[in-house]
Write a protein that holds these residues in place. Structure first.
Motif, PDB file in Angstrom:
ATOM      1  N   VAL A 118     -20.637   8.487  89.530  1.00 20.67           N
ATOM      2  CA  VAL A 118     -20.155   8.759  88.174  1.00 20.67           C
ATOM      3  C   VAL A 118     -19.790   7.440  87.490  1.00 20.67           C
ATOM      4  N   ILE A 148     -22.356  15.492  83.367  1.00 24.53           N
ATOM      5  CA  ILE A 148     -21.305  16.208  84.101  1.00 24.53           C
ATOM      6  C   ILE A 148     -20.159  16.649  83.200  1.00 24.53           C
ATOM      7  N   MET A 164     -21.151  24.797  89.548  1.00 24.24           N
ATOM      8  CA  MET A 164     -20.338  23.580  89.573  1.00 24.24           C
ATOM      9  C   MET A 164     -18.882  23.970  89.348  1.00 24.24           C
ATOM     10  N   ILE A 177     -18.869  11.257  92.399  1.00 21.72           N
ATOM     11  CA  ILE A 177     -17.831  10.282  92.762  1.00 21.72           C
ATOM     12  C   ILE A 177     -17.861   9.080  91.831  1.00 21.72           C
ATOM     13  N   SER A 215     -14.443   6.792  90.630  1.00 20.85           N
ATOM     14  CA  SER A 215     -13.495   5.706  90.888  1.00 20.85           C
ATOM     15  C   SER A 215     -13.576   5.134  92.300  1.00 20.85           C
TER      16      SER A 215
HETATM   17  C1  LIG Z   1     -14.957  11.685  85.962  1.00 23.67           C
HETATM   18  C2  LIG Z   1     -15.537  12.853  86.658  1.00 23.67           C
HETATM   19  C3  LIG Z   1     -15.814  12.803  88.035  1.00 23.67           C
HETATM   20  C4  LIG Z   1     -15.496  11.612  88.908  1.00 23.67           C
HETATM   21  O1  LIG Z   1     -14.130  11.480  89.071  1.00 23.67           O
HETATM   22  P1  LIG Z   1     -13.513  10.422  90.135  1.00 23.67           P
HETATM   23  O2  LIG Z   1     -12.178  10.965  90.442  1.00 23.67           O
HETATM   24  O3  LIG Z   1     -13.483   9.110  89.446  1.00 23.67           O
HETATM   25  O4  LIG Z   1     -14.414  10.408  91.315  1.00 23.67           O
HETATM   26  C5  LIG Z   1     -16.393  13.916  88.612  1.00 23.67           C
HETATM   27  N1  LIG Z   1     -16.691  15.015  87.893  1.00 23.67           N
HETATM   28  C6  LIG Z   1     -16.438  15.091  86.579  1.00 23.67           C
HETATM   29  C7  LIG Z   1     -16.798  16.334  85.851  1.00 23.67           C
HETATM   30  C8  LIG Z   1     -15.854  14.017  85.921  1.00 23.67           C
HETATM   31  O5  LIG Z   1     -15.602  14.111  84.605  1.00 23.67           O
END
Ligand SMILES: *Cc1c(COP(=O)(O)O)cnc(C)c1O
Length: 224
Positions: free
Chosen positions: A24, A68, A152, A213, A215
């Motif tokens: 991500v 996403i 999802m 994923i 961060s």
């Molecule tokens: C930002 C986001 C993620 C990733 O989040 P992290 O905690 O940074 O891994 C996953 N799914 C969606 C829908 C997001 O908006």
């Protein structure tokens, strides 16, 4: 640690070898995506249409782009020609729009239906009844430019792992239940997009087929 090290670490903790890792990259620069690409990642997730549409042409063509975030109907047209999978579909009207834009560009666009599994009000998604209305309704049967390939969900943001586990387990149960139904050819429920940096291990234990994923790969984001 760098992007490559983070990716190596994450993959070493995967309990399912067949689970797809979607990196991500929202808010992160093209250079960071390039780094992950060089480390072998081909699937990237963005949550804003404009950001995805700006980044895509600057990067290798074999990247699979995953939308996403919450998608507004009037923005589908900006990604219809290249998006690989739209994760957050939560209404029939949005599906209709995706179908319409898919037709214009001559594509069949793969989608996941987002289910509301968290306790939090703020998270988007369908409940079970709304899911049934889409799956068993007549409208989807007329749509030739969409494919519904799975579900999802986003779990509650809590340190209580049993809550998270129950939510993911519920999502998998829904997938199993409805994948046994006799549904039109547009619908083939097999993918389960669940799990983020903080909860992907639990998600994999509960049968996730794709984790999103951010961060843990690219570091914390400054903005949302
Ligand atoms: C930002 C986001 C993620 C990733 O989040 P992290 O905690 O940074 O891994 C996953 N799914 C969606 C829908 C997001 O908006």
């Amino acid at each position: 640690m760098g992007v490559k090290e983070n990716l190596d670490h994450i993959k070493s903790t995967f309990s399912s070898a067949s689970c797809l890792l979607i990196a991500v990259s929202k808010t992160k620069p093209v250079s960071a995506i390039q780094e992950a690409y060089e480390a072998g990642i081909r699937d990237f997730g963005e949550n804003k249409v404009q950001e995805m549409a700006e980044k895509a042409p600057q990067l290798p063509q074999d990247i699979r782009w995953h939308m996403i975030g919450h998608l507004q109907r009037n923005k589908v047209k900006f990604i219809a020609s290249f998006v690989h999978l739209i994760h957050g579909v939560d209404s029939l009207r949005l599906l209709e729009q995706i179908n319409k834009e898919g037709k214009k560009v001559g594509r069949v666009i793969s989608c996941l239906l987002q289910i509301h599994i968290a306790k939090e009000e703020s998270k988007f998604g369908l409940d079970e009844q709304e899911l049934e209305e889409i799956l068993f309704g007549n409208d989807v049967r007329q749509m030739e430019h969409i494919r519904i390939v799975g579900l999802m969900g986003m779990a509650t943001n809590t340190a209580d792992t049993s809550v998270v586990q129950n939510e993911f387990s519920y999502l998998r149960a829904l997938l199993e239940k409805y994948s046994r139904e006799n549904l039109p050819p547009q619908i083939a429920l097999k993918e389960l997009s669940m799990g983020m940096s903080g909860d992907y291990k639990i998600a994999q234990e509960e049968g996730s087929t794709m984790v999103r994923i951010g961060s843990a790969i690219f570091g914390e984001r400054n903005t949302k």
